[in-house]
Design a protein around this motif. Sequence first.
Motif, short mmCIF file in Angstrom:
data_model
loop_
_atom_site.label_atom_id
_atom_site.label_comp_id
_atom_site.label_asym_id
_atom_site.label_seq_id
_atom_site.Cartn_x
_atom_site.Cartn_y
_atom_site.Cartn_z
N ALA A 70 0.89 -1.14 -0.06
CA ALA A 70 -0.24 0.03 0.15
C ALA A 70 0.93 1.36 -0.05
CB ALA A 70 -0.85 -0.13 1.23
N CYS A 71 1.11 2.04 -1.26
CA CYS A 71 2.09 2.99 -1.44
C CYS A 71 1.32 4.48 -0.72
CB CYS A 71 2.65 3.01 -2.54
SG CYS A 71 3.18 1.44 -3.27
N ASN A 72 0.15 4.68 -1.63
CA ASN A 72 -0.53 5.91 -1.29
C ASN A 72 0.56 7.00 -1.32
OD1 ASN A 72 -3.08 4.86 -1.47
ND2 ASN A 72 -2.78 3.88 0.46
N SER A 73 1.32 7.33 -2.29
CA SER A 73 2.33 8.22 -2.11
C SER A 73 2.57 8.96 -3.48
CB SER A 73 3.45 7.65 -1.45
OG SER A 73 4.47 8.71 -1.52
N TRP A 74 3.27 9.99 -3.76
CA TRP A 74 3.57 10.68 -4.90
C TRP A 74 5.12 10.10 -5.02
CZ3 TRP A 74 0.93 12.97 -8.29
CH2 TRP A 74 -0.37 13.62 -7.98
N VAL A 75 5.38 9.76 -6.41
CA VAL A 75 6.58 9.34 -6.60
C VAL A 75 7.32 10.58 -7.58
CG1 VAL A 75 8.30 7.88 -7.35
CG2 VAL A 75 6.20 6.97 -6.17
N GLN A 76 8.47 11.20 -6.93
CA GLN A 76 8.90 12.30 -7.51
C GLN A 76 9.74 11.81 -8.81
OE1 GLN A 76 8.75 12.35 -4.51
NE2 GLN A 76 7.18 13.90 -4.29
N SER A 77 10.12 12.77 -9.94
CA SER A 77 10.90 12.30 -11.03
C SER A 77 12.61 12.15 -10.41
CB SER A 77 10.97 13.23 -12.06
OG SER A 77 12.01 13.11 -12.92
N THR A 78 13.29 11.30 -11.00
CA THR A 78 14.40 11.24 -10.42
C THR A 78 15.37 12.28 -10.95
OG1 THR A 78 15.12 9.83 -12.60
CG2 THR A 78 14.77 8.66 -10.68
N ARG A 79 14.95 13.11 -11.76
CA ARG A 79 15.57 14.66 -11.94
C ARG A 79 15.54 15.46 -10.77
NH1 ARG A 79 13.58 15.61 -18.34
NH2 ARG A 79 14.46 13.72 -18.92
N GLU A 80 14.32 15.32 -10.14
CA GLU A 80 13.92 16.30 -8.71
C GLU A 80 14.63 15.46 -7.68
OE1 GLU A 80 10.03 17.20 -8.56
OE2 GLU A 80 9.64 17.26 -10.61
N LEU A 81 14.36 14.20 -7.59
CA LEU A 81 15.00 13.30 -6.43
C LEU A 81 15.47 12.14 -6.71
CD1 LEU A 81 14.73 13.25 -3.25
CD2 LEU A 81 12.92 12.00 -3.44
N PRO A 82 16.83 12.14 -6.90
CA PRO A 82 17.57 11.17 -7.61
C PRO A 82 17.48 9.54 -6.98
CG PRO A 82 19.12 12.61 -6.83
CD PRO A 82 17.79 13.09 -6.60
N THR A 83 16.93 9.44 -5.58
CA THR A 83 17.04 8.36 -4.81
C THR A 83 15.71 7.56 -5.19
OG1 THR A 83 16.10 9.55 -3.10
CG2 THR A 83 18.34 9.17 -3.14
N LYS A 84 15.77 6.10 -5.23
CA LYS A 84 14.53 5.40 -5.10
C LYS A 84 13.67 5.65 -3.80
CE LYS A 84 16.95 1.80 -8.00
NZ LYS A 84 17.26 0.72 -8.23
N ARG A 85 12.38 5.44 -4.18
CA ARG A 85 11.20 5.20 -3.00
C ARG A 85 11.12 3.88 -2.72
NH1 ARG A 85 7.31 8.98 -1.97
NH2 ARG A 85 7.04 7.62 -0.33
N VAL A 86 11.18 3.48 -1.38
CA VAL A 86 10.97 2.33 -0.96
C VAL A 86 9.75 2.11 -0.20
CG1 VAL A 86 11.82 0.46 0.53
CG2 VAL A 86 13.50 1.90 -0.76
N PHE A 87 9.17 0.87 -0.59
CA PHE A 87 7.60 0.55 -0.07
C PHE A 87 7.78 -0.63 0.52
CE2 PHE A 87 6.84 3.81 -3.53
CZ PHE A 87 6.11 4.78 -2.82
N PHE A 88 6.88 -0.72 1.85
CA PHE A 88 7.06 -2.16 2.51
C PHE A 88 5.73 -2.76 2.45
CE2 PHE A 88 10.25 0.62 4.21
CZ PHE A 88 11.52 -0.18 4.19
#
Length: 93
Positions: A70-88
């Motif tokens: 269940a992510c329910n989150s915005w995922v920014q472009s890697t141009r804006e935020l180069p790190t990956k988003r981790v979801f559990f």
Amino acid sequence: MLSGRVSIKDWCQKRGAKGDHVVYTAEFTVDADFGEPGAIAVANRHNREFFLESIVVEGGGLPCGPVHFACNSWVQSTRELPTKRVFFSNKVL
């Protein structure tokens, strides 16, 4: 062993989709002895952020059946935020 980077299938065909939900698929492989996935890393390599409601990992090789994230989150472009988003996963122990 976990597979390498994978991409969403048919991104271009659904890019202009109208409505509340769009479902995308991606295929990856894991070794049979990997076990149950507990987290998944997401990188958005497109120009704009997107809202990620959920991820379901399923396949015949999973000993536990489908795993829901269940992510329910915005995922920014890697141009804006180069790190990956981790979801559990939402598995209750």
